[in-house]
Design a protein around this motif. Structure first.
Motif, PDB file in Angstrom:
ATOM      1  N   ASP A 201      85.751 -57.827  46.282  1.00  0.00           N
ATOM      2  CA  ASP A 201      87.001 -57.509  46.978  1.00  0.00           C
ATOM      3  C   ASP A 201      88.207 -57.868  46.112  1.00  0.00           C
ATOM      4  OD1 ASP A 201      85.427 -56.714  49.089  1.00  0.00           O
ATOM      5  OD2 ASP A 201      85.755 -58.525  50.277  1.00  0.00           O
ATOM      6  N   ASP A 202      88.125 -59.013  45.431  1.00  0.00           N
ATOM      7  CA  ASP A 202      89.235 -59.436  44.577  1.00  0.00           C
ATOM      8  C   ASP A 202      89.418 -58.516  43.374  1.00  0.00           C
ATOM      9  OD1 ASP A 202      89.693 -61.552  46.256  1.00  0.00           O
ATOM     10  OD2 ASP A 202      88.711 -63.056  44.993  1.00  0.00           O
ATOM     11  N   HIS A 203      88.376 -57.789  42.993  1.00  0.00           N
ATOM     12  CA  HIS A 203      88.453 -56.847  41.870  1.00  0.00           C
ATOM     13  C   HIS A 203      88.695 -55.407  42.334  1.00  0.00           C
ATOM     14  CE1 HIS A 203      86.865 -60.237  39.563  1.00  0.00           C
ATOM     15  NE2 HIS A 203      87.225 -59.592  38.483  1.00  0.00           N
ATOM     16  N   GLY A 204      89.057 -55.248  43.606  1.00  0.00           N
ATOM     17  CA  GLY A 204      89.488 -53.943  44.083  1.00  0.00           C
ATOM     18  C   GLY A 204      88.395 -53.018  44.562  1.00  0.00           C
ATOM     19  N   PHE A 205      87.169 -53.524  44.766  1.00  0.00           N
ATOM     20  CA  PHE A 205      86.092 -52.672  45.261  1.00  0.00           C
ATOM     21  C   PHE A 205      86.088 -52.669  46.794  1.00  0.00           C
ATOM     22  CE2 PHE A 205      84.848 -53.597  40.966  1.00  0.00           C
ATOM     23  CZ  PHE A 205      84.226 -52.436  40.532  1.00  0.00           C
TER      24      PHE A 205
END
Length: 517
Positions: A201-205
């Motif tokens: 989530d923190d990497h935009g997925f």
């Protein structure tokens, strides 16, 4: 299923009589109203102070795990979801006045180990130094009708231990109650998955869900479970992978998606395989397998530090380091490294002959890719204890993978080997629809030769690719094996709440429970 009266053990008969006796006294053994818990056992211990006045008032609830009855006063050990704590019970306090007989009848005779009770009282330290809850009221919350297999120790000898693996897996609820450390494995499993989700989530997925029931079993080379949809009157398959649906989402315009869920493969069971297992698959647009290797190193390092506080994990006699970077070895080089044989230019007949010389069992249904896979699996896979990316697989082994940019006979694929087993599988995804269709055709030829794990042509997926899919890298990670590694377990059954078991008669498990008290 409940036993009939004629099948009840002596202990079960006694407990049912106690149940009825409670009801005769007007005590509901299964009350409906809420019991308001205000503290947990670890909170009570961690925040205890001898100097606190007045003493801290608490309301706790849990199972009775032991009792020591000493006339008008007794001690019991109460277990909740966070541990155990001693409780002091005084007849004159919980049964004042004319109710004193209730103490003798209910607490001494009708309550049993395993029963759930609620306690309200204050916290103090006994003369022996043990933090204890002084009960000012006691409420029956649930009567246990079967005895727990409580471990006992006398003169250094352990009795009635519930340690038979088969019984533990079949009666997991008992395993969780009586065996220390089992619950901790599953708490850590939850933390591992949560840490993985946060990283993505923190990497935009974006997390998504795709069908479990599928018209075509695609996305991996595996034997599927088959079921039948009555309304549509068609056979369907339990999914063996999420890959083909997730890549459709990349076609549809998402740059990064992942799914954590169950896959099902109708294959053998052993200490590292279960027919239903949890897998994470992730797809990133505009990336390749080199990027994915670096991303995977960072992911696993992050999970280890978050969950264990260190990148080192002890599994059996091995200490495994998940400190990035990991070693990278091409598959052909790995076979050469471990056998001294260069198979890079061998055809199918030569590979079959080489397998025979190496003592690798093969058969006539295996094509070139399957032969190489068998040779690697038998001679090399188990040698890679520290995390190692095995890269650049032959094209015959990887029908969904982009051809290698420097060698068209290879693909841009890696598998991550840890402790001698595959943990992850990743590609630069094949996005050429013409090449993809031909790869499916080649798989069907293997199926005609008898390979029951060969893929079926998924024309709808090929159609999706024809609309255009950007360069993409994808990865699948076996969650169960990751949990095994990070909890130091060597059997997959230890990290699954309810592993698949062969049906057996109930007698073995029933006998174990009957001998508990």
């Amino acid at each position: 299923m409940s036993n009939t009266p004629n099948e009840l053990s002596e202990q079960e008969i006694i407990r049912r009589n106690s149940l009825q006796a409670m009801r005769d006294l007007g005590i509901d053994p299964y009350p409906a109203q809420e019991f308001n818990v205000t503290a947990l056992t670890d909170d009570i211990r961690d925040n205890f102070s001898d100097d606190l006045e007045p003493k801290r008032q608490v309301a706790i609830a849990g199972r009775i795990m032991s009792r020591r009855i000493m006339g008008k006063a007794s001690f019991m050990e109460l277990q909740d979801s966070h541990g155990r704590i001693q409780v002091y019970v005084s007849r004159d306090e919980i049964c004042p006045g004319e109710d004193k007989n209730l103490y003798n009848v209910v607490f001494k005779k009708l309550l049993d180990i395993g029963d759930f009770v609620g306690i309200e009282g204050y916290v103090f330290r006994t003369q022996t130094g043990e933090i204890t809850v002084h009960a000012q009221s006691l409420k029956v919350l649930a009567k246990s009708l079967r005895p727990l297999p409580i471990v006992k120790m006398k003169d250094g000898v352990v009795y009635d231990s519930f340690d038979d693996p088969e019984l533990r897996y079949r009666r997991r609820c008992l395993d969780l109650v009586v065996n220390k450390g089992v619950k901790d494995i599953f708490v850590k499993r939850s933390r591992i998955i949560a840490a993985m989700r946060r990283f993505f989530d923190d990497h935009g997925f974006m997390e998504v869900e795709t069908p479990i029931l599928q018209a075509i079993a695609g996305g991996a080379s595996a034997r599927p479970f088959i079921t039948h949809h009555n309304s549509l009157d068609i056979d369907m398959y339990m999914r063996i992978a999420t890959e083909l649906y997730l890549k459709r989402l990349i076609v549809g315009g998402f740059d990064g998606v992942y799914e954590i869920g169950k896959n099902f493969r109708n294959e053998g069971m052993d200490r590292t395989h279960n027919p239903e297992f949890t897998c994470m698959e992730l797809y990133a647009a505009y990336k390749d397998y080199n990027w994915m290797m670096t991303f995977t190193e960072k992911l696993l390092e992050h999970i280890c530090l978050t969950v264990n506080g260190t990148t080192d994990v002890k599994v059996g006699d091995n200490v495994i380091s998940f400190k990035a970077p990991f070693r990278r070895v091409p598959m052909i080089e790995a076979i050469r490294e471990n056998t001294g044989i260069d198979i890079s230019e061998m055809d199918e007949d030569q590979l079959r002959e080489t397998a025979g010389k190496l003592g690798v069992e093969v058969d006539n249904t295996m094509g070139k890719g399957k032969l190489i896979d068998e040779i690697f699996g038998e001679t090399s896979e188990g040698k890679y204890i520290q995390p190692t990316f095995i890269t650049d697989y032959p094209i015959e082994m990887s029908p969904l993978t982009k051809r290698h940019r420097d060698n068209p006979n290879l693909t841009e694929r890696f598998e991550l080997m840890v402790n001698g087993k595959e943990l992850a599988n990743a590609y630069s995804e094949l996005n050429d629809p013409i090449d993809q269709y031909q790869r499916f055709v080649d798989q069907m030829l293997l199926a005609e030769k008898g390979d029951d794990e060969a893929m079926i042509i998924d024309k709808d997926f090929v159609r999706a690719l024809e609309y255009g899919m950007p360069p993409t890298s994808g990865i699948g990670i076996g969650i169960d094996r990751l949990v095994m590694l990070l909890t130091g377990q060597t059997a997959i059954q230890e990290v699954l709440f309810f592993p698949t078991m062969r049906p057996v008669k109930e007698q073995k498990a029933e006998t174990a429970e009957e001998s508990a008290e």
